[in-house]
Design an enzyme around this catalytic site. Structure first.
Site, mmCIF file in Angstrom:
data_model
loop_
_atom_site.group_PDB
_atom_site.id
_atom_site.type_symbol
_atom_site.label_atom_id
_atom_site.label_comp_id
_atom_site.label_asym_id
_atom_site.label_seq_id
_atom_site.Cartn_x
_atom_site.Cartn_y
_atom_site.Cartn_z
ATOM 1 N N ASP A 245 0.826 -1.212 0.000
ATOM 2 C CA ASP A 245 0.000 0.000 0.000
ATOM 3 C C ASP A 245 0.854 1.252 0.000
ATOM 4 O O ASP A 245 0.436 2.296 -0.475
ATOM 5 C CB ASP A 245 -0.947 -0.003 1.196
ATOM 6 C CG ASP A 245 -2.015 -1.063 0.980
ATOM 7 O OD1 ASP A 245 -1.774 -2.234 1.315
ATOM 8 O OD2 ASP A 245 -3.065 -0.726 0.402
HETATM 9 O O1 MRU Z 1 -7.688 -3.019 2.672
HETATM 10 P P1 MRU Z 1 -7.378 -3.377 1.255
HETATM 11 O O2 MRU Z 1 -8.124 -4.570 0.768
HETATM 12 O O3 MRU Z 1 -7.510 -2.194 0.325
HETATM 13 O O4 MRU Z 1 -5.849 -3.778 1.293
HETATM 14 C C1 MRU Z 1 -5.215 -4.180 0.110
HETATM 15 C C2 MRU Z 1 -3.804 -4.580 0.295
HETATM 16 O O5 MRU Z 1 -3.248 -4.500 1.367
HETATM 17 C C3 MRU Z 1 -3.069 -5.002 -0.926
HETATM 18 O O6 MRU Z 1 -2.103 -5.969 -0.614
HETATM 19 C C4 MRU Z 1 -2.356 -3.775 -1.525
HETATM 20 O O7 MRU Z 1 -3.257 -2.706 -1.674
HETATM 21 C C5 MRU Z 1 -1.751 -4.089 -2.840
HETATM 22 S S1 MRU Z 1 -2.958 -4.249 -4.131
HETATM 23 C C6 MRU Z 1 -2.097 -4.448 -5.571
#
Ligand code: MRU
Length: 385
Positions: A245
């Site tokens: 993220d």
């Molecule tokens: O809370 P989320 O589902 O948005 O979290 C997503 C993640 O942590 C993913 O691993 C990250 O965004 C990478 S997506 C290519």
């Protein structure tokens, strides 16, 4: 055909409501910025790249549909909308980064001699459409770099990957990041098996990654998060590959909660640990992971299952949605669209490659990271594939 998190054509945007998966596949229209903000906040659409893409495209759709505005009014609307979209979720950097770049871009467009409301509006819409297109292209490069790197690093045998959360088509414009690496290995005939964690408490692994793996006919097994260490010990896991993220300047990486413990377990078992992330998920303005704001989500995600209470009433709950994996645990490397880098090489590598890309396409990359942050010693050293 691959799964699509987003369906877009000029003036029309719909997102696959990921809260309903895998039971139901329903696309819901997004007519503008407020609806996009709500869909992101409710996690109908999630995943760092997809959040930014939906945010920017919602602005494009709203601009396309709206009555013509005066130049100043248009500029204010674009800047305010972007600032608002950034408040939807705090940890993934992609929306904030896109907002910063698009804001700088639209200001420059507005100052251009002869700029009109129509020309500014058109350039904002194109910018958002480019983001959508470029994300899939970058993901394919990530998949290719990562798969070729793993095949070289683990010669003579098919690769078994353990992954976490959802990083596939559903989290991006298409193809995926960590899941893109898995997809590329599979296409090369070099993938033995995938272990995907269920990813408590929100179950992105069980609901979304498992769905994508089944859909793509990739050999895979679902495990509970608490089974990861024993899977590493007993199931011949050759590499752990996760998404991100936010990757900061020293390589510390925020990703779905549970990533940190996977990295610790991987180190214990001598298994290389990789982060797969496009440069749009990197934030070189932050020196280290301690500065990343971690989103905390409602306690019901832990205490309830399908709307039914499973935890004892009265218990306190802590629900951070992400954790930070220190760069020292990212032992395999960071897989980007430019190559695979050790965490300490990332900053210099991104400065070099984004500069090259911005000189080929000046309006797209408005921020030169090397100009804003202190560089780490040592040059870039992309993997030669
Ligand atoms: O809370 P989320 O589902 O948005 O979290 C997503 C993640 O942590 C993913 O691993 C990250 O965004 C990478 S997506 C290519």
């Amino acid at each position: 055909m691959s799964l699509e998190s987003v369906r877009y054509s000029r003036g029309s945007l719909a997102v696959l409501n990921q809260l309903l998966l895998p039971r139901e596949s329903r696309y819901e229209p997004i007519s503008g910025v407020r609806e996009a903000w709500e869909a992101i906040r409710a996690m109908k659409v999630r995943g760092a790249p997809a959040i930014a893409i939906v945010g920017c495209l919602s602005l494009a759709v709203e601009l396309h549909r709206a009555e013509a505005k005066e130049k100043e009014q248009l500029l204010t609307f674009v800047l305010d909308s972007l600032a608002f979209l950034v408040t939807s979720r705090p940890t993934a950097v992609n929306m904030a980064r896109a907002a910063g770049e698009l804001s700088a871009f639209v200001r420059r467009e507005a100052e251009r001699a002869g700029a009109t409301s129509e020309s500014i509006q058109e350039s904002v819409i194109r910018w958002a459409e480019d983001l959508l297109m470029k994300d899939t292209q970058d993901n394919k490069k990530i998949g290719d770099h990562g798969a070729r790197h793993l095949v070289r690093r683990i010669p003579g045998q098919p690769v078994t990957v353990l992954t976490h959360c959802n990083t596939g088509s559903l989290a991006t414009a298409g193809y995926g990041t960590a899941l893109g690496v898995i997809r590329s290995l599979h296409a090369m005939g070099r993938l033995a098996h995938v272990y995907c964690t269920e990813t408590r408490p929100y179950n992105q692994g069980a609901r979304l990654t498992a769905y994508e793996l089944v859909y793509e006919k990739i050999p895979a097994t679902l495990i509970a998060d608490s089974m990861a260490s024993v899977a590493m010990k007993e199931k011949g896991v050759s590499a752990v590959v996760v998404g991100a993220d936010r990757v900061v300047a020293n390589g510390d990486t925020a990703n779905k909660v549970g990533t940190y413990q996977l990295a610790i377990a991987a180190k214990h078992h001598g298994i290389p640990f990789y982060v797969a992330a496009p440069s749009t998920s990197c934030d070189l303005d932050l020196k280290e992971g301690a500065h990343i704001v971690i989103e905390e989500r409602p306690g019901e995600e832990l205490t309830d299952l399908n709307g039914e209470r499973i935890a004892a009433r009265g218990i306190g709950v802590w629900n951070p949605a992400f954790d930070v994996t220190p760069c020292g645990l990212i032992t395999g490397g960071i897989i980007t669209e430019f190559g695979v880098f050790a965490p300490q090489e990332l900053q210099a590598a991104l400065a070099k490659f984004t500069k090259e890309r911005s000189s080929n396409c000046p309006q797209k990359v408005s921020r030169d990271p090397s100009a804003e942050v202190e560089k780490e010693p040592g040059g870039c050293n992309p993997e030669q594939d």
